[in-house]
Design a protein around this motif. Structure first.
Motif, PDB file in Angstrom:
ATOM      1  N   ALA A  27       0.321  -4.240   2.235  1.00  0.00           N
ATOM      2  CA  ALA A  27      -0.500  -3.433   1.341  1.00  0.00           C
ATOM      3  C   ALA A  27      -1.906  -3.213   1.890  1.00  0.00           C
ATOM      4  CB  ALA A  27      -0.570  -4.090  -0.031  1.00  0.00           C
ATOM      5  N   ASN A  28      -2.413  -4.181   2.654  1.00  0.00           N
ATOM      6  CA  ASN A  28      -3.784  -4.094   3.162  1.00  0.00           C
ATOM      7  C   ASN A  28      -3.867  -3.506   4.566  1.00  0.00           C
ATOM      8  OD1 ASN A  28      -4.873  -5.289   0.819  1.00  0.00           O
ATOM      9  ND2 ASN A  28      -4.380  -7.339   1.604  1.00  0.00           N
ATOM     10  N   ALA A 139      -9.477   0.206  -4.454  1.00  0.00           N
ATOM     11  CA  ALA A 139      -8.039  -0.029  -4.589  1.00  0.00           C
ATOM     12  C   ALA A 139      -7.413   0.911  -5.607  1.00  0.00           C
ATOM     13  CB  ALA A 139      -7.786  -1.481  -4.983  1.00  0.00           C
ATOM     14  N   GLN A 192      -3.097   8.026   6.599  1.00  0.00           N
ATOM     15  CA  GLN A 192      -3.323   6.637   6.200  1.00  0.00           C
ATOM     16  C   GLN A 192      -3.700   6.545   4.722  1.00  0.00           C
ATOM     17  OE1 GLN A 192      -6.348   5.605   9.066  1.00  0.00           O
ATOM     18  NE2 GLN A 192      -4.873   4.726  10.491  1.00  0.00           N
ATOM     19  N   GLN A 196      -1.670   4.935   1.098  1.00  0.00           N
ATOM     20  CA  GLN A 196      -2.268   4.140   0.020  1.00  0.00           C
ATOM     21  C   GLN A 196      -2.005   4.788  -1.339  1.00  0.00           C
ATOM     22  OE1 GLN A 196      -6.415   3.715   1.044  1.00  0.00           O
ATOM     23  NE2 GLN A 196      -5.981   2.543   2.911  1.00  0.00           N
ATOM     24  N   GLU A 197      -2.157   6.113  -1.385  1.00  0.00           N
ATOM     25  CA  GLU A 197      -1.898   6.834  -2.627  1.00  0.00           C
ATOM     26  C   GLU A 197      -0.428   6.753  -3.011  1.00  0.00           C
ATOM     27  OE1 GLU A 197      -4.560   8.803  -4.448  1.00  0.00           O
ATOM     28  OE2 GLU A 197      -5.358   7.107  -3.301  1.00  0.00           O
ATOM     29  N   GLU A 199       1.871   4.519  -2.219  1.00  0.00           N
ATOM     30  CA  GLU A 199       2.298   3.190  -2.639  1.00  0.00           C
ATOM     31  C   GLU A 199       1.752   2.819  -4.016  1.00  0.00           C
ATOM     32  OE1 GLU A 199       1.070   0.882   0.729  1.00  0.00           O
ATOM     33  OE2 GLU A 199       3.017   1.088   1.708  1.00  0.00           O
TER      34      GLU A 199
END
Length: 233
Positions: A27-28, A139, A192, A196-197, A199
């Protein structure tokens, strides 16, 4: 072996930029780019984009079934350029049955190493104006401290705090220093951020992927031009 990838398309800068990034390991972690390419010839972008995307997918041995989403830079930027990117993203998303991840040009300008405070992003809007927004990446996604707006070029002197500027705006700064850095719209960074969006479940349907036009008007109407020619106010 590649499990899933996101395809990212950006044309807002006038240069067509495309990248694909593999699903991150955690996740990071940042997604790793699989390929990227640019088309600098503005007039041929609409004709070349799809064939070149297909060519690079084949060279990377990637199949549409492995695509998780199509990310697209919705602007602001040139009217025709944005329509090209959004149209291709919509078409591929429908054909491949995947969602879209629309992100702005401001977000595509952000570097991977972000400060823990808002950043002002500035881009050339031509006509002696600047596209501006103040954003903070968290986040929970992008937090808009100041939403996209137009600034007159001479208002640059009023910008304070951390800033990311494109090459044209950076050159206009009288004292570029540590608070202002030069950046550029980046398709790999778009991919990238899109991971994030994706997930986090922040995705859109293909037809919700629409260009962002900060400037409502870029040209005079025929009536206005004639009025000015004849001295009317």
């Amino acid at each position: 072996m590649v499990s899933r990838f996101i395809l990212a398309i950006s044309t807002s800068s006038g240069v067509a930029k495309v990248a694909a990034a593999i699903e991150p390991d955690s996740a990071n972690a940042l997604a790793t780019g699989l390929f990227s390419f640019e088309i600098t010839d503005y007039k041929s972008q609409s004709a070349q984009l799809l064939p070149m995307i297909q060519q690079h997918l084949e060279q990377a041995n990637l199949k549409p079934a492995q695509c998780a989403a199509i990310a697209v830079d919705i602007g602001p930027g040139g009217f025709t350029s944005l329509r090209t990117a959004c149209g291709i993203a919509q078409g591929l998303a429908v054909a491949w049955q995947v969602p879209t991840v629309p992100l702005t040009s401001f977000e595509c300008m952000l570097t991977a190493q972000l400060p823990d405070k808002p950043v002002t992003v500035l881009m050339d809007a031509r006509l002696n104006e600047i596209y501006a927004a103040c954003i903070q990446r968290t986040a929970q996604g992008t937090q808009w401290v100041k939403p996209p707006h137009l600034l007159a070029l001479d208002e640059l002197q009023n910008i304070h705090g951390s800033a990311v500027c494109d090459a044209h705006v950076y050159a206009q700064l009288h004292e570029p220093g540590s608070v202002a850095v030069q950046g550029a719209v980046c398709a790999v960074r778009l991919a990238q951020l899109a991971w994030q969006e994706f997930e986090a479940g922040r995705v859109a349907t293909p037809f919700d992927c629409q260009p962002l036009y900060v400037r409502d008007k870029v040209a005079q109407t025929t009536t206005e031009r004639l009025a000015l020619k004849h001295g009317a106010v």
